[in-house]
Motif scaffolding. Structure first.
Motif, PDB file in Angstrom:
ATOM      1  N   GLU A 193      41.937  44.717  42.849  1.00 44.54           N
ATOM      2  CA  GLU A 193      40.860  43.722  42.823  1.00 44.54           C
ATOM      3  C   GLU A 193      41.286  42.474  42.036  1.00 44.54           C
ATOM      4  O   GLU A 193      40.672  42.110  41.029  1.00 44.54           O
ATOM      5  CB  GLU A 193      39.581  44.338  42.234  1.00 44.54           C
ATOM      6  CG  GLU A 193      39.146  45.589  42.984  1.00 44.54           C
ATOM      7  CD  GLU A 193      37.640  45.756  43.051  1.00 44.54           C
ATOM      8  OE1 GLU A 193      36.924  44.763  42.955  1.00 44.54           O
ATOM      9  OE2 GLU A 193      37.210  46.896  43.224  1.00 44.54           O
TER      10      GLU A 193
ATOM     11  N   THR B 168      40.941  39.388  42.405  1.00 42.96           N
ATOM     12  CA  THR B 168      40.101  38.191  42.389  1.00 42.96           C
ATOM     13  C   THR B 168      38.692  38.456  41.861  1.00 42.96           C
ATOM     14  O   THR B 168      37.830  37.582  41.921  1.00 42.96           O
ATOM     15  CB  THR B 168      39.984  37.610  43.816  1.00 42.96           C
ATOM     16  OG1 THR B 168      39.393  38.588  44.683  1.00 42.96           O
ATOM     17  CG2 THR B 168      41.349  37.246  44.374  1.00 42.96           C
ATOM     18  N   THR B 169      38.449  39.650  41.324  1.00 43.42           N
ATOM     19  CA  THR B 169      37.087  40.048  40.926  1.00 43.42           C
ATOM     20  C   THR B 169      36.453  39.101  39.912  1.00 43.42           C
ATOM     21  O   THR B 169      35.293  38.724  40.029  1.00 43.42           O
ATOM     22  CB  THR B 169      37.097  41.480  40.348  1.00 43.42           C
ATOM     23  OG1 THR B 169      37.506  42.371  41.385  1.00 43.42           O
ATOM     24  CG2 THR B 169      35.714  41.893  39.881  1.00 43.42           C
TER      25      THR B 169
ATOM     26  N   GLN C 148      39.590  32.331  43.863  1.00 45.83           N
ATOM     27  CA  GLN C 148      39.877  33.528  44.668  1.00 45.83           C
ATOM     28  C   GLN C 148      40.756  33.165  45.862  1.00 45.83           C
ATOM     29  O   GLN C 148      41.763  33.822  46.131  1.00 45.83           O
ATOM     30  CB  GLN C 148      38.571  34.143  45.195  1.00 45.83           C
ATOM     31  CG  GLN C 148      37.858  35.049  44.223  1.00 45.83           C
ATOM     32  CD  GLN C 148      36.683  35.753  44.883  1.00 45.83           C
ATOM     33  OE1 GLN C 148      36.636  35.896  46.098  1.00 45.83           O
ATOM     34  NE2 GLN C 148      35.721  36.183  44.090  1.00 45.83           N
TER      35      GLN C 148
ATOM     36  N   THR D  15      40.281  46.331  47.114  1.00 46.05           N
ATOM     37  CA  THR D  15      39.140  45.413  47.055  1.00 46.05           C
ATOM     38  C   THR D  15      37.884  46.074  47.614  1.00 46.05           C
ATOM     39  O   THR D  15      37.968  47.059  48.350  1.00 46.05           O
ATOM     40  CB  THR D  15      39.428  44.114  47.837  1.00 46.05           C
ATOM     41  OG1 THR D  15      38.318  43.233  47.740  1.00 46.05           O
ATOM     42  CG2 THR D  15      39.713  44.405  49.298  1.00 46.05           C
TER      43      THR D  15
ATOM     44  N   VAL E  98      37.926  39.305  51.832  1.00 45.56           N
ATOM     45  CA  VAL E  98      39.120  38.931  51.070  1.00 45.56           C
ATOM     46  C   VAL E  98      40.404  39.271  51.832  1.00 45.56           C
ATOM     47  O   VAL E  98      41.401  38.571  51.732  1.00 45.56           O
ATOM     48  CB  VAL E  98      39.105  39.634  49.687  1.00 45.56           C
ATOM     49  CG1 VAL E  98      40.460  39.559  49.002  1.00 45.56           C
ATOM     50  CG2 VAL E  98      38.048  38.994  48.786  1.00 45.56           C
TER      51      VAL E  98
END
Length: 344
Positions: free
Chosen positions: A184, A186-187, A194, A216, A221
């Protein structure tokens, strides 16, 4: 594509707690080919991160236990599930790199960025400190950071969230790993950053031909990056296929729910995003039948009594663990806005 770089077979991971045993990962199997991007998707608590961290052997034992029969074959010859900690030290950072969820808590606040990237280089190569620091600056340039020669002397708190994530990516690439696990990545970032991070990962994958496992909860995404997708629910793989299989011909109701929760530019602007009602099952005592049955609007009696095996969809690797794919099951139309035809 040739021999897989990673083969995970019947992986079972449990946590032995005071109240009982949590069966976090229940028989997960998949392969990653050289140069391939595999996305593992599913909602929180489905076992994605436990699977990834078990591959890196980062989950403390106890309380975690890798069950007998589990196999994590790396590069065709090393079974990670059976490795000692000293053997894993040669694998982590060298053969397999990992990008963690939150760079602020994953980076050491007391060390400069350059020192942290250099650490792996010094451990796994014969480089001097000066050479390691120079390599650190080159890596920061590779991940799109300006003024890399200055950045290596800065501390994590002096950088923005997006820059810290770029440092994490540089750190994971320090020793040219054969496999990169992005959990993950880009959380904790805003939407614009992102997109930049995903573009960066895609560019790096193309330049270095590194295999990537992308963890993810957001199918959106992975839309432009993944070659193959596995969908996890309640510690199991419920569907696996290529990007086109999952986006255009999904065969599991849980996958339909995930897809309908993603906003699309080509859909009716008045359509509300769907949510999947109910909650995931308690993995202290997993249900007897299909784990998704209690939340599935298409559930039949057999779903509650017998856990489905994976049904082969096309003979080319697309499969789904859902009784709706049985030849005798009733035909069900795909929900509006998903795929390109009927299910079954």
């Amino acid at each position: 594509m040739g021999k897989p770089i990673l083969e995970v077979k019947d992986l079972r991971v449990s946590f032995k707690m005071y109240a009982g045993e949590v069966q976090a990962v229940r028989g997960v199997s998949f392969t990653v080919e050289k140069g391939e991007v595999l996305a593992i998707v599913g909602e929180s608590g489905c076992g994605k991160s436990v699977t990834a961290q078990t591959i890196m052997r980062l989950i403390p034992s106890p309380p975690s236990v890798i069950k007998p029969g589990s196999s994590i074959l790396f590069d065709g010859k090393h079974d990670i599930a059976k490795m000692t900690e000293s053997q894993m030290e040669h694998v982590r950072g060298n053969d397999i790199g990992m990008i963690f969820q939150d760079p602020m808590t994953s980076l050491n606040p007391t060390k400069t960025v350059g020192a942290q990237i250099s650490e792996g280089i010094l451990k796994h190569t014969k480089a001097t400190k000066a050479e390691a620091l120079q390599r650190s600056a080159e890596l920061l340039t590779l991940v799109g950071m300006s003024n890399a020669q200055e950045r290596i002397y800065q501390y994590p708190h002096e950088l923005s969230g997006g820059m810290r994530q770029r440092v994490m990516i540089a750190l994971s690439l320090a020793c040219n790993p054969k496999l990169l696990i992005a959990d993950e990545p880009t959380t904790a970032l805003d939407v614009t950053i992102q997109a930049q991070i995903m573009d960066l990962l895609r560019d790096i994958q193309k330049k270095t031909d590194t295999s990537i496992i992308l963890i993810t909860h957001d199918l959106g995404v992975v839309a432009e990056m993944a070659h193959k997708i596995i969908v996890m629910y309640a510690g199991k793989v419920v569907e696996t296929g290529t990007l086109n299989d999952i986006f255009y011909n999904p065969k599991h109701p849980y996958t339909w729910g995930l897809l309908r929760s993603v906003p699309r530019l080509d859909s009716d602007k008045n359509r509300e995003l769907d949510s999947i009602p109910g909650t995931p099952p308690d993995l202290y005592k997993p249900p007897v039948g299909c784990a998704f049955a209690a939340r599935c609007p298409y559930a039949m009696q057999i779903c509650k009594e017998v856990d489905p095996e994976h049904f082969d969809i096309d003979g080319k690797g697309h499969s789904a663990a859902c009784w709706l794919n049985h030849p005798d099951a009733p035909k069900v139309e795909l929900p509006v806005g998903i795929g390109r035809g009927a299910h079954g």
